[in-house]
Write a protein that holds these residues in place. Structure first.
Motif, PDB file in Angstrom:
ATOM      1  N   SER A 137       2.687 -32.102 -31.678  1.00  0.00           N
ATOM      2  CA  SER A 137       4.020 -32.134 -31.075  1.00  0.00           C
ATOM      3  C   SER A 137       4.402 -30.768 -30.538  1.00  0.00           C
ATOM      4  N   ASP A 138       5.129 -30.807 -29.421  1.00  0.00           N
ATOM      5  CA  ASP A 138       5.731 -29.578 -28.928  1.00  0.00           C
ATOM      6  C   ASP A 138       6.941 -29.243 -29.801  1.00  0.00           C
ATOM      7  N   GLY A 163      10.508 -26.744 -30.228  1.00  0.00           N
ATOM      8  CA  GLY A 163      11.444 -25.928 -29.475  1.00  0.00           C
ATOM      9  C   GLY A 163      12.604 -25.446 -30.318  1.00  0.00           C
ATOM     10  N   ARG A 196      10.255 -22.667 -26.279  1.00  0.00           N
ATOM     11  CA  ARG A 196       9.428 -23.819 -26.620  1.00  0.00           C
ATOM     12  C   ARG A 196       7.990 -23.355 -26.759  1.00  0.00           C
ATOM     13  N   ILE A 197       7.265 -24.094 -27.588  1.00  0.00           N
ATOM     14  CA  ILE A 197       5.835 -23.831 -27.743  1.00  0.00           C
ATOM     15  C   ILE A 197       5.116 -25.173 -27.777  1.00  0.00           C
ATOM     16  N   THR A 198       4.080 -25.276 -26.974  1.00  0.00           N
ATOM     17  CA  THR A 198       3.345 -26.537 -26.897  1.00  0.00           C
ATOM     18  C   THR A 198       2.282 -26.610 -27.997  1.00  0.00           C
ATOM     19  N   THR A 199       1.626 -27.765 -28.064  1.00  0.00           N
ATOM     20  CA  THR A 199       0.551 -27.923 -29.034  1.00  0.00           C
ATOM     21  C   THR A 199      -0.579 -26.941 -28.767  1.00  0.00           C
ATOM     22  N   ASN A 224       1.153 -22.693 -25.671  1.00  0.00           N
ATOM     23  CA  ASN A 224       1.832 -22.145 -24.497  1.00  0.00           C
ATOM     24  C   ASN A 224       3.327 -22.054 -24.781  1.00  0.00           C
ATOM     25  N   THR A 225       3.926 -20.987 -24.291  1.00  0.00           N
ATOM     26  CA  THR A 225       5.335 -20.747 -24.588  1.00  0.00           C
ATOM     27  C   THR A 225       6.157 -20.573 -23.316  1.00  0.00           C
ATOM     28  N   ARG A 245       3.993 -20.704 -34.032  1.00  0.00           N
ATOM     29  CA  ARG A 245       3.828 -21.868 -34.898  1.00  0.00           C
ATOM     30  C   ARG A 245       2.641 -21.664 -35.815  1.00  0.00           C
ATOM     31  N   ASN A 276       9.167 -32.560 -30.488  1.00  0.00           N
ATOM     32  CA  ASN A 276       9.106 -33.535 -29.399  1.00  0.00           C
ATOM     33  C   ASN A 276       7.676 -33.921 -29.084  1.00  0.00           C
ATOM     34  N   ARG A 277       7.489 -35.225 -29.044  1.00  0.00           N
ATOM     35  CA  ARG A 277       6.200 -35.743 -28.615  1.00  0.00           C
ATOM     36  C   ARG A 277       6.491 -36.847 -27.616  1.00  0.00           C
TER      37      ARG A 277
END
Length: 118
Positions: free
Chosen positions: A32-33, A35, A50-53, A56-57, A71, A98-99
């Motif tokens: 999940s991302d 934020g 935000r940071i992705t799986t 990436n930010t 994370r 968030n997914r």
């Protein structure tokens, strides 16, 4: 049921630092991302970072160079390191998981208050 719980808020003087943590329950944290958002008095909620799986930010322009999101998938935890705080950073900070694909989730924490005094 996935839940996220924020911690680490408080009162700090301008120029100081705080580190927020958000711990997630359940098994989908790693896919999940995550934020951090905030809502200042009288203002709309806004994205902070935000940071992705993949790690990436992205950041709001107002916090670039001062805040860092990270994370730890082993601990199901996302962090927000906040440096050089100003009174304009005063807000309730919310964690979001968030997914967008199955299993879809959009989970919010209860928020943690950050107050920066001048």
């Amino acid at each position: 049921q996935v839940q996220v719980v924020e911690s680490g808020g408080g009162l700090v003087q301008a120029g100081g630092s705080l580190k927020l943590s958000c711990a997630a329950s359940g098994s989908i944290f790693g896919i999940s991302d995550m934020g951090w958002y905030r809502r200042a008095p009288g203002k709309e909620r806004e994205l902070v970072a935000r940071i992705t799986t993949a790690g990436n930010t992205n950041y709001a322009d107002s916090v670039k160079g001062r805040f860092t999101i990270s994370r730890d998938n082993a601990k199901n935890t996302v962090y927000l390191q906040m440096n050089s705080l100003t009174p304009e950073d005063t807000a309730v900070y919310y964690c979001n998981l968030n997914r967008g694909t199955w299993p879809k989730r959009d989970v919010w924490g209860q928020g943690t208050q950050v107050t920066v005094s001048s």
